[in-house]
Each structure stands twice: as structure tokens, then as C-alpha cells.
Design an enzyme around this catalytic site. Sequence first.
Site, PDB file in Angstrom:
ATOM      1  N   LYS A  76       0.871  -1.181   0.000  1.00 11.78           N
ATOM      2  CA  LYS A  76       0.000   0.000   0.000  1.00 11.78           C
ATOM      3  C   LYS A  76       0.910   1.234   0.000  1.00 11.78           C
ATOM      4  O   LYS A  76       1.935   1.252   0.698  1.00 11.78           O
ATOM      5  CB  LYS A  76      -0.886  -0.019   1.245  1.00 11.78           C
ATOM      6  N   SER A 151      -9.730   1.932   2.842  1.00  9.37           N
ATOM      7  CA  SER A 151      -8.850   2.674   1.974  1.00  9.37           C
ATOM      8  C   SER A 151      -7.839   1.813   1.223  1.00  9.37           C
ATOM      9  O   SER A 151      -7.250   2.271   0.238  1.00  9.37           O
ATOM     10  CB  SER A 151      -8.098   3.715   2.797  1.00  9.37           C
ATOM     11  N   SER A 175     -10.025  -0.406   7.015  1.00  9.06           N
ATOM     12  CA  SER A 175      -9.408  -0.229   5.688  1.00  9.06           C
ATOM     13  C   SER A 175      -8.730  -1.455   5.106  1.00  9.06           C
ATOM     14  O   SER A 175      -8.332  -1.455   3.939  1.00  9.06           O
ATOM     15  CB  SER A 175      -8.409   0.929   5.726  1.00  9.06           C
TER      16      SER A 175
END
Lengths: 483, 482
Positions: A76, A151, A175
Site C-alpha cells: 500500500k 482505503s 481499511s
Amino acid sequence: MHRLTLAQIARGLAAKEFSSVELSEALLARIAELDPGLNSFITVTAEQALEQARAADARRAAGESGALLGAPIAHKDLFCTKGVRTSCASKILDDFIAPYDATVVERLAAAGCVSLGKLNMDEFAMGSASESSHYGPVRNPWNTECVPGGSSGGSAAAVAARLVPAATGSDTGGSIRQPAALTNLTGLKPTYGRVSRWGMIAYASSLDQGGPLARSAEDCALLLSAMAGFDPKDSTCVDQPVDDYLAALHRPLAGLRIGLPREYFGAGLDPRLSDAVMACVEELKKLGATVKEIGLPSMQHAIPAYYVIAPAEASSNLSRFDGVRFGYRCENPQSLEDLYKRSRGEGFGAEVKRRIMVGTYALSAGYYDAYYLKAQKIRRLIRSDFIGAFQEVDLILGPTTPNPAWKLGEKGDDPVAAYLEDIYTITANLAGIPGLSMPAGFVDGLPVGVQLLAPYFQESRLLNVAHQYQQATDWHQRAPEGY
Amino acid sequence: MQWETVIGLEIHAQLATRSKIFSGSATAFGAEPNTQASLIDLGMPGTLPVLNEETVRMAVRFGLAIEAEIGHTNVFARKNYFYPDLPKGYQTSQMDKPIVGKGHLDITLEDGTLKRIGITRAHLEEDAGKSLHEDFHGMTGIDLNRAGTPLLEIVSEPDIRSAKEAVAYVKAIHALVRYLGICDGNMAEGSLRCDCNVSVRPRGQEAFGTRAEIKNVNSFRFIEKAINHEIQRQIELIEDGGKVIQETRLYDPNKDETRSMRGKEEANDYRYFPCPDLLPVVLEDGFVERLRETLPELPNQKRERFQSQYGLSAYDASVLSASREMAEYFEAVFEVCGDAKLAANWVMGELSSLLNKEGLEIERSPVSAEQLGGLIRRIQDNTISGKIAKMVFEALAADEGASADAIIERKGLKQVTDTGAIESMLDEMLAANAAQVEQYRAADEAKRAKMFGFFVGQAMKASKGKANPGQVNELLKKKLEG
């Protein structure tokens, strides 16, 4: 080769069926071909990946072994990676080349993982749809009209589309778990303090926790084994031995006491998801679990508490992006105030600005007690709800999300509607307990996730239950069409 | 109207740790800009603070020394504001739960009396960097070497009533932190800085007047001047019908005036909240007790002991205990010579003026305590007179010999005490001044007393100062009377 799980890759590499370089090349080609339709990567580090793959193959040739040696993953884009842009999907960090590696990145590299690149996300991890990225929205491979959740939506989309077998994510209010649910993956948010936050760009420091997204519980166990552990560079990281997650997978579930919180099955939950969750419960009963209803009464206050605490911390954490030392700086600042106002005004997106303003307000003189302190009290109540519940049950089970994936743009102008999607996941962050989402069926061709919550540091229990369930079911093995 | 001044001070003492409060960077002064700034000090995204345990020890030792309540659970908080030399956009400090709570410190006033000053609290925090406005062609340079340097902010009660008291208090804090070895006290390098909160009120009024805060005053002399200037400004303002406004002011030593920096309405809302990256610091009783055992004898304890053990005056005792080095020097001199009064006089007199003249600290004194003690011993046993002793002291300072004895020997300064030798010297001198002798003998008592000094002077001159003055007096009297 892209259909292989991490565990299968480990066996294939060990048996010399293929090399890390071959595997990495195949996946890089697949990313080049398919990712334009998904937008899951912000940066693909092909050259560096092949270099790491060659090094991994050399280590293996030299006699080294290790489950992750030569295994491709991706990070990420809020984990700092030395020499590689680390953008947090924000314009303000568009040109930011991190000068150091996050502990998670360093540990996975040491274990031999090959990083294929940096994954798209909501800007500064603020969002549940991965639509707020400066680099454009991420699409869900199960239906590219739909969001992949957020997210960590880039991580979820990339793994679900078999562009990479597993990825890192971060979970502040769901997330990791929510995008895992929306893309048919297994995703784990560890106990707060289990995984080092050093080098993970902060959204809300007291809630943020890094963890894995993968296609099975076993793969999550493999990745977490390398990610978890004490780090003296993070004062909130706990100095406690890391369990043998792989060994724990095989424990039978006989006698497992599961609690179903009635608050998780009330109004707002799509009844089709409720049915899928109950079918999962039936399966676990067959495996020997017993089930009882429990109460988590403070949950009703969780969303307001979360949306005070997280923005409050964010408003402070994001102050360092001021155009002075790194990141975006506005053109021709006329004064110091102009430099700050325009650099931040132009550099941050709308949702980030909204949360900075909410947080600034909540911490302001005269409002601190009414908002921030009150939210901390709710947080303690939520924590004691869980501690009480875990006196009676070993595990708490419920839906990960109230609805399946929604259409891109559908909730764009209604932030509160989007915030409500976090209802089932944020309590684990507020309490600091570990949580896992696993695939449990489909509604209209879109995946449904079941969430498991366990007491502090019982990640091994979560992985164990999910793995046993995945031995008995094949939801997790289903791939989106065309991928 | 009679006015009373009310002063409270905030002193920032830079803690003498090797590394910063939340990172491993060095804290040395004067390095090239940004060479002592790590990823953490630069506020790089993703970096996290780790508390330097040594700063906790130092703060607790300070707390014990001022008999304060120790914050057994103390909490770091973020003070949020934007400034270019504040890399994270917040300063990590302590707010609701400081490491040191209420304590006090006694100061010695000029007349030797003691006054107790309350200390509200002392807390740990990180320093900011420096903005450099020169040499950048209209732009500002940022040096983050100082960012993250550990500070102990010591906040006094508004118990101080004059600029002189304020200076005495700062000196007492200065002495204390140096005794404890937690701060080098170098004010020129900014290791000890002072913010002065000053207000005035009509004598007898209970309520405080509106205060102004003078920021960052960095010498004892400037503290006194800045406060006196501010008192005067406030009194004149009020007497002219104006009102003091709450504001931050800056002292300009070149113009000897304070001027407004920012008013209350421009004050920041710092939005303090507990720092989520740092856990509360919990001090175990054993930790605090072990630190208590490491406390040295403190300035006030030493001052009391100097008075009772050596019979020194309150003033002498407080001067000699003002620094650990001075006190140690004095006691070493006493060890050698055994006479506290003489030792005190020499240390505070000849030695201090020598050090002042040379601009040296006592630990770099050209005359060692051993040498000075040896010199005083030769005064005590009449080997040399006080006057010769000053010559010997100067010779020691100029490194003309290893000890007083060596210099006395080499320069032949030994006092003449042989009665026969002195008598023949006197006879010679009197013969050479026969006219004056006659005048003396003819004079009355009052005149004789005046003229006697002339003969003593001639005698000492003839002996090059070496004749024992007591013997000279006695024998001379006999000869002149006889």
C-alpha cells in the site's frame, strides 16, 4: 502462474518448478496488461522487482529456504519504500521519494519478498471506496463499475485480480477488512501494537495498524509471520513473542464458542448479507463451534467517537505537510501564510481537508472536553464491552459490511453515508483488538465478507478459524471473471 | 502611587544529554546546519518518536532537588502550531500531567536573607529548530540541528517581586541544574533561556495586574534590564491613563527596550492533546528512590554547611556555594591551609578578580587550590607578609613556579625575623634619616604617630618588604623612644 497462492508459490519455488524471476516477470506483464482497467497500482517498480527476484533466486541457490523467499507482493502506498515514491495517493506527496524503508517493508524484504510496486488507496487512507486518490479511483475486479472498498482498495483490487498474490494494507477503521470483504479476500487487522508503524505514514496514530490482504487465511498467516513483532522504533509496538500462526491454522474448532452481537444484525444490514453470514455460522457449527447471542451496547456510539478521534489525530499528523521541507509547494508563495495556505489548499484533496477541519474543530479550546474527551470515554466503554464479551465467548462473528460493493460515485457527495459503511469494523480499531474478514458468499455477483473478532493478540485464533472454514468451503477460491 | 511588581519566570533548561529527546541525533552546539537532524528531527512522514530515558532521569532529579511532587504517571502532549522551524507542525511537550509538579527553591537576597520561591511545575519538551534570516537573499533558511533537543521548562509561581529577585532566582536555578549535572547552563549558547511574565499593581492590592511576557532573555544582566524596563513602561503607561495589554514582548538589548511581538488576539489555540505516538510514562517508586540516592549536596545545603561548619557569613557562604566548582575549590584550599576565613577571602578576593580579569571559569584557574592553600599556609606561619603573598600569588598565576614555597625560595622573599638583622638594618636606616629622627623626638604625641609611619615605610623599603612588620614596629618604637 498468477492463480497460485503464496503457499503454493512457496512450494513451487522450493521444488524449483519456477524461479522468482519467472514468476515476477509473469506478474509484471499481467499488471501491464490488466491494471489500466483497475488502477490498483500507483507505481510499478519493475526493474527493482526483478533485481530483488534475482537476489532471492540467488539466495535460494545458495541453500537458503524460507516460505516467502522470492514471493512477489506489493505495498500500500503509505508504507515508506527507500528510493521509491511514497505518495499516500496525495498530490501533496506526489514527488516524495522516501529516504528510508518502513519496518514492514524491511521485514518482508528480509524474508525475501519481491515488491512489485506501490498500491493505490484513498488519499492518506481516509475513505471506504478508494475514490479519493489523486491518481484516480480504483475499480473492483468483480464489477469494474463498483468500488473495491477502501482505503486499501488498490491492495484489494490487485490481489483479487491476481496481479499479485498478496499485499500489505493498513486498517484505521476497517481499511483492510472492508475492501477484503468487497473483493472476496481474506484480510487481517492485527492487534494494535502487533505490527510496527515505523514508516507507515500516519492517518490516526492510535488506530492505525498494518496487516495483510491475501486470498486465504494461510497466506495471511505467512505474511503476518514476517510482518509482526516488536520494533524499538515504535513506542506503541508491543514487546511480546509472535505466535506460530502457521502451526495454529490446523487446530480443530470443536468447542469454539462464537458470539453473535445483536447490534451487528439490526437495521441497516442488507438481509441478503445477513443470510450469507448465517450460512457461514451454520458451517462453523458443523465444524464444532457453539454459538450464542451477545450484546455490545456501546457500539451505537462508535461512529461519532471514531469520527472525532481519527480526524483529531489526523489534523495534527498532517500538519507536517506544510510545503517547507518535502512534498508539494505552491508556486511563488508571497508570504509564510500564503505558503501554508496554498501548499496545503492545493495539495490536499476534499476528504482530507474535511477531516483536518473536523479534527481541528474537535481539539479547539472550548470544544475539547465535549468532543475529544467524550470520544475517549466512549472508546473505553467499547473496549470494556469487548472485554466483557470475551469472558463468555472465544470469538465474535458478524458481517464485515452492511452492504456489498457500491457503484463508483454513488456516495461521493454524502460523506456521512460513506462513514456509515464502517459501522461494523471501527469498533475493533477503537478497542485495539484484532479482526479478520473472510469470503462467505455472493450477492448479485458481488462478494460478501464475514468478520471475526478476537481478544488481544489472538491473531492465531482468527487465522485458525478462517483457515478451517476455508478448508470446508470454496468461496475464497472463486476468481472474478476475466481475472 | 506606590507600585508593586509581580514576576513569574519560565526557564527553559536544555538537558545535557548526548542525544535528542525523541531521536538518536547528537545535541552538540555549533555543528553545520542540518548535520544533526535525523529523519525524526526532520518530521519525515512515517517517523515516530522514542523517548530518551536519560531525560526522564534528569527531570526527576530536578524534581527531587526542589522537593517537588513527582508525576509518577506523566503524559506527553502535542502543542499544535505552524512555524517553519517546527518540522512536525506540533511541539511534543507535556500539559496536564507534567513529570515534575509543585516544588520550591530558596534564594538568598542581597542582605543575606532567604526567600522561598514556589515552582508550579517543570515539564519535558522538545526544542524547535532555528530560522536563519541572514544570507538568504530575502528568503529564510531553516537549521533543524536544535530541533528535538530536550528541554526542561521550569515554571515559577508569581512570587518574585523585583528584577533583582528574578536574577537571584535564575542564578539559583542555574546553580542547581549545574550541580545536578543536567544542564551546562551556557546562556550565550541558549542552554538556559528565560521568559519573564511581568505585571504591576498598586501596593496593597491583591488582584494581579495584566501581565506582559518578555520572551527569550538570555543573560542575567539582560533579565534585570528587561524586567526593569518593562516595569517602568507599565507604570508610566498606567499613570498616563493607559492600560497594559496581555501580549508577548521581545527585549532588545541594543536599545534597552521591550517591544510587542504579538498580542493576545493573535495567540494560537494550541489544541493540546495527548500524543498518540508516545505512551504515558509510568515511574516506579524504586526508580525515583534510586535517583534520590544519586543527588549531590545541593547549593542551599552546601551554603548552610559552609555557615555552620566554617563559620562563614551568609553572604560569603552563598557566594562560595553558587557553583559546584567554586565550592569544591574553596574546600580544597581549606583542606591545605585549615583556615576557612583566609581561604574564603582569597577565593572571593584575589582569585575571583584574577579569573574575572582573565575571563576564566574557576575550573580553568591558573592557580590551583593546592597552590593557593600552600600560599596561605606561608602567611599563617609568618614566612611571608600579606603584601608579599600578593606578589607570590601573581607569580603563581604567571606560572613562575610550581608552588608558593618554590617562588619564595627562588625570589628570596622569605620574611626576615632575625632580631639582630632587623636591628642593624634599622640602625642604618635611622642614621641615614637623622634629621627626621630629631624632628620625631621633638614632636608631640599626635605628630609622632603620623611620623612613625614614615619610618616603618623606610624600614620596609630597606628590607625589600621582607622584614617582619610586627618586629619592625616593635623594635623601631624602642629605638625612637630610646
